[in-house]
Design an enzyme around this catalytic site. Structure first.
Site, PDB file in Angstrom:
ATOM      1  CB  CYS A  34      36.964 -55.072   5.285  1.00 34.46           C
ATOM      2  SG  CYS A  34      37.080 -53.379   5.828  1.00 34.46           S
ATOM      3  CG  ASP A  36      34.742 -58.775   2.066  1.00 26.34           C
ATOM      4  OD1 ASP A  36      33.793 -59.435   2.474  1.00 26.34           O
ATOM      5  OD2 ASP A  36      34.980 -57.604   2.458  1.00 26.34           O
ATOM      6  CB  CYS A  59      33.151 -64.562   3.727  1.00 27.60           C
ATOM      7  SG  CYS A  59      31.921 -63.335   3.276  1.00 27.60           S
ATOM      8  CB  CYS A 103      29.137 -59.901   1.321  1.00 26.01           C
ATOM      9  SG  CYS A 103      29.984 -60.345   2.821  1.00 26.01           S
TER      10      CYS A 103
END
Ligand SMILES: Cc1ncc(COP(=O)(O)O)c(C=O)c1O
Ligand SMILES: Cc1ncc(COP(=O)(O)O)c(C=O)c1O
Lengths: 148, 395, 395, 148
Positions: A34, A36, A59, A103
């Site tokens: 994915c 992360d 990110c 996130c």
């Protein structure tokens, strides 16, 4: 991607980067697929989070939310830390682009994973607090969108 | 944004309109507003301008003017080519061959057809991003109606063996389309020699504006219309013609062809300098795409242990405008399908950076860029749990 | 061409780009070349400009910005609307209702579907070019998936009872598309009130450039993509966005809305003056289209016993630029399908003239135009065997 | 439509417009559906076409070709006039746009129709010249293109 100044600040100058070698507990969530992965180390003394450090592959907002989440739980009691939500993290950063909201989930999840390890290790887990860790059951990183 | 010098290194995403192009467009935007379909003098003037532009574009490709059809973008050209052939030949068969590394304009057009009963074969590519012509031959079936393989890839810059693939299609009497959006204006295309039946181009990749493209349709190729409407483009593409952009498109293409030898040398020098220096200065870095069979202006790296968007933000902050994967998916959470197709594991596919040079690029930018990258990569690795794990393992 | 004053009277075919529009486009064409999908600052600036334009267009229609999708022209909007709904709802049914007087973008899109197993009902219109809403109701079947009726006709200017037709569609839960290419910018369109699900617009009818349009898609309406590609336009329309034209489109639309009351009065005065004078000065002439339910700038005549192209050449020679039928079929040998649909016999359908006023039109042009027409018609009738036969019969 | 100067001249100033009241023969071809009709009157004396007049309902090139065709046959013998082809008319006008070539056919046809009437009326039609009128059999104005 239009990030808020706060996000940019926490991305460019992330707080609490690192490892705690004698950590009371650690949590690691996410996966490379994915894009992360976040790892949190906690130092807990007398039911208080006295230190928190992270490492994140991800990110800009993954890094910024890691930084902010660790800031937010430092000095907090375990109960308080367990109340941390991804929404609160995102708000503390003056918001995230919609596509990046997942996130902030990663940060909440990583903190919970570390706390769970601590609760498990120290026999603190019981029927009344178990539900607080529910989110770790299903993979919050399964985007579930139709990919095309 | 900070006030550092801004260096644009994303010419594969889009290019500015060059002044010579704007110069030929402006008088038309201002004065020659006639509709080329109109009967009276003003319309016929517009028509003549339009046909001259068509002639120019045909010359750039060594094709006939009657084989050039103007469209609104590369995406339209791709959609038209693929859906148009599919429709025209549906009685013959419903099998289409493409590759796994096509642009989304091709892949999504194919997927749309898949939803309508067509069968699509997505060919693998090798580690450099090359399609094996023999794999095309092996994939051909009696019901194959179209092969569509891009000329050059937009992410990793790899240039395909189009001539060989086209030859195989011709031997098997199958229509061959190539998406030349990245190739046109960058490498020579001679359609009097190349066995290509349909070819897509887009202006904004070579200093014409965004919103104009062309589809080359070789004489005799059976293809249905895509944009149904008026009698424009010899009855094959409806819609009032965007004369100013078409003229700009022709001018930009003509200039690109005239300057190609020179600009190729200049761009390749920048590209090779960057590749060499980055690979040397940044450990655990790989170059994606073929080392030599690649577009003159393209460099694409994977930096292990770190993620691409983070690199982009820091580069942007330091004044360098680059991309990770293709621009139109940069809002997406998925790693590049191209990088996965060349065999990168997810974490490396997530950690890619595309640098594409252009007219504004200067040799002095390279060293600053390498310096920036060294710092950024080091910084992000410091934060990365993957790097930490790697270091521990290799202690 | 002679050096007479040239009077452009074909604003339904296309309009020049107005200076205010060019003014907002130029800085973008020159400097803001970023790709709105790009991650870095320059791309985000372009993205913001794009979204502001979308907001402006939405305001002009009293719609939400998220319901506006930019396209490359009116033809694309029509194709998308019709083919997109057909594809999305093919499981529900394959019957589409339209009228006999639609633009070719609609008719040919429908014909393309007819070739793929869809069934199309082409509704008749009355002598004024009006569709009877009750005829729409009567044509609806259980498998009807779409009704597409234009808001205003490009040849005869007749404005349809869109609200009533939309109401009937809504009662029957059928998607309703209207081609508003001629209506937008000319008459008010309030999508918070109008029961319309899909609406096509094209910029070059209201002083934006040729090659930019929009499709309004009401929230919740099921429609497949037409231009498959990148993630642009919220994943619904691939292709790098033509930012300068989109900005020009928004500006032009905004200005047209702001000036509508004033320009309607001015255009109607010219139109009515011309109609009255021509009908008076030229015997055996009829006005095509509804006398009052018509676009403010449109006049369309049939001059008996003579042929339209001859009229056009002579008018062009005398400085007047008009059209006969719609521009995109003026190269064709067929008489206007619209004029045949309103019941004109072939020879009258062949003898039509469309005059469409615009910003540059002046009252003083009217008398000169009428004078010219009187001479031209007399001259051509002198040459006409039909006129000779008519005179003999009526002696 | 880009017309040659010659076409424009013959359109704007057509020669031989009118009727011949005591015509030796007349021909009328075309129909309103196709948008052009042409009528030719001939005055024939001693096997020579001493006068020709036309009336045409039609587009610019229909009128121009009518004008040119009548010009071309004036003073000619019947045999010579029968050799008139649409190609020759178009060439005499410095060419016509491709889409307008059918109009020149109309002119050839109208002249032939008038001559046929003359041949029929005067018993000149025979096995050896009949074929010269073949083109009048099928409707040269049936465009035969797929209309869409
Ligand atoms: C009613 C109508 N629909 C559609 C179109 C097509 O628009 P465009 O030329 O922008 O494709 C036009 C004009 O040409 C029109 O008048
Ligand atoms: C290889 C390739 N094909 C197609 C396209 C689509 O072109 P456009 O953006 O003009 O629609 C692009 C660029 O975006 C491209 O790089």
């Amino acid at each position: 991607m239009e990030y808020s100044d706060k996000v940019m600040d926490h991305f460019m100058n992330p707080r609490n980067v690192g490892e705690i070698t004698d950590a009371s507990a650690s949590g690691m969530v996410g996966n490379a697929k994915c894009g992360d992965i976040m790892k949190v180390d906690l130092k807990i003394e007398n039911g208080i989070i006295v230190d928190a450090k992270f490492k994140t592959f991800g990110c800009g907002s993954a890094i910024a939310t890691s930084s902010m989440a660790t800031e937010m739980i430092k000095g907090k009691t375990l109960d308080e830390a367990l109340e941390l939500t991804n929404k609160a993290v995102a708000e503390a950063l003056d918001g995230l682009p919609p596509i990046k909201m997942h996130c902030s989930l990663l940060a909440e999840q990583a903190v919970k994973a570390a706390l769970k390890q601590y609760y498990d290790k120290n026999g603190l887990m019981n029927e009344s607090n178990k539900h607080l860790f529910d989110m770790l059951e299903d993979d919050a990183h399964d985007h579930g969108e139709d990919q095309h | 944004m900070s006030t550092v010098k801004r260096v644009y290194l994303d010419h594969a995403a889009t290019t500015p309109v060059r002044p010579e192009v704007l110069d030929v467009m402006l008088p038309i935007l201002k004065d020659q507003f006639g509709n080329p379909s109109s009967f009276y003098h003003r319309g016929q003037v517009a028509k003549k301008i339009l046909e001259e532009a068509r002639e120019t574009v045909a010359n750039c490709l060594n094709a006939h003017a009657s084989e050039i059809y103007f469209t609104s973008c590369g995406t339209e050209s791709d959609n038209w080519a693929i859906k148009g052939v599919a429709k025209a030949l549906e009685k013959k068969g419903k099998h289409i061959i493409t590759s796994k590394i096509e642009h989304h304009a091709v892949l999504h057009a194919c997927e749309a057809l898949a939803g309508q009963g067509y069968e699509i074969t997505y060919l693998d590519v090798d580690g450099d991003g090359l399609v094996d012509p023999e794999a095309v031959r092996a994939a051909i079936r009696p019901d194959t109606i179209l092969v569509t393989i891009m000329m050059a890839n937009n992410e990793i810059g790899t240039i395909q063996p189009i001539e060989k693939i086209g030859q195989i299609c011709r031997e098997n009497k199958i229509i061959f389309h190539t998406d030349a959006v990245q190739a046109a204006g960058a490498i020579p295309i001679d359609l009097s020699q190349l066995p290509v039946d349909l070819l897509s181009i887009s202006g904004h990749k070579f200093y014409a504006p965004k919103g104009v493209g062309a589809l080359y349709i070789r004489k005799g190729v059976r293809i249905a219309t895509f944009m149904d409407g008026g009698a424009q483009e010899r009855n094959r593409r409806g819609g009032t013609e965007n004369v100013p952009y078409i003229v700009g498109f022709a001018k930009a293409f003509e200039l690109a062809m005239a300057e190609m030898a020179e600009s190729t040398t200049a761009l390749q020098a920048l590209r090779d300098d960057l590749i060499e220096k980055v690979l040397k200065a940044v450990p655990y870095t790989r170059l994606n795409g073929h080392r030599t069979l690649r577009l003159p202006n393209n460099a694409n790296f994977s930096f292990e242990f770190i993620e691409g968007e983070s690199i982009l933000i820091m580069l942007d902050y330091m004044g360098f405008e680059c991309s990770s994967g293709s621009a139109c998916t940069s809002g997406s959470l998925d790693p590049s399908h191209v990088l996965l197709a060349i065999g990168l594991p997810h974490e490396k596919a997530h950690g890619s950076l595309r640098v594409t040079f252009g007219k504004s690029s200067e040799a002095e930018d390279i060293d600053r860029m390498v310096d920036a990258l060294v710092k950024i990569v080091a910084r992000l690795r410091e934060i990365s749990p993957l790097w930490e794990a790697f270091l521990k393992e290799n202690k």
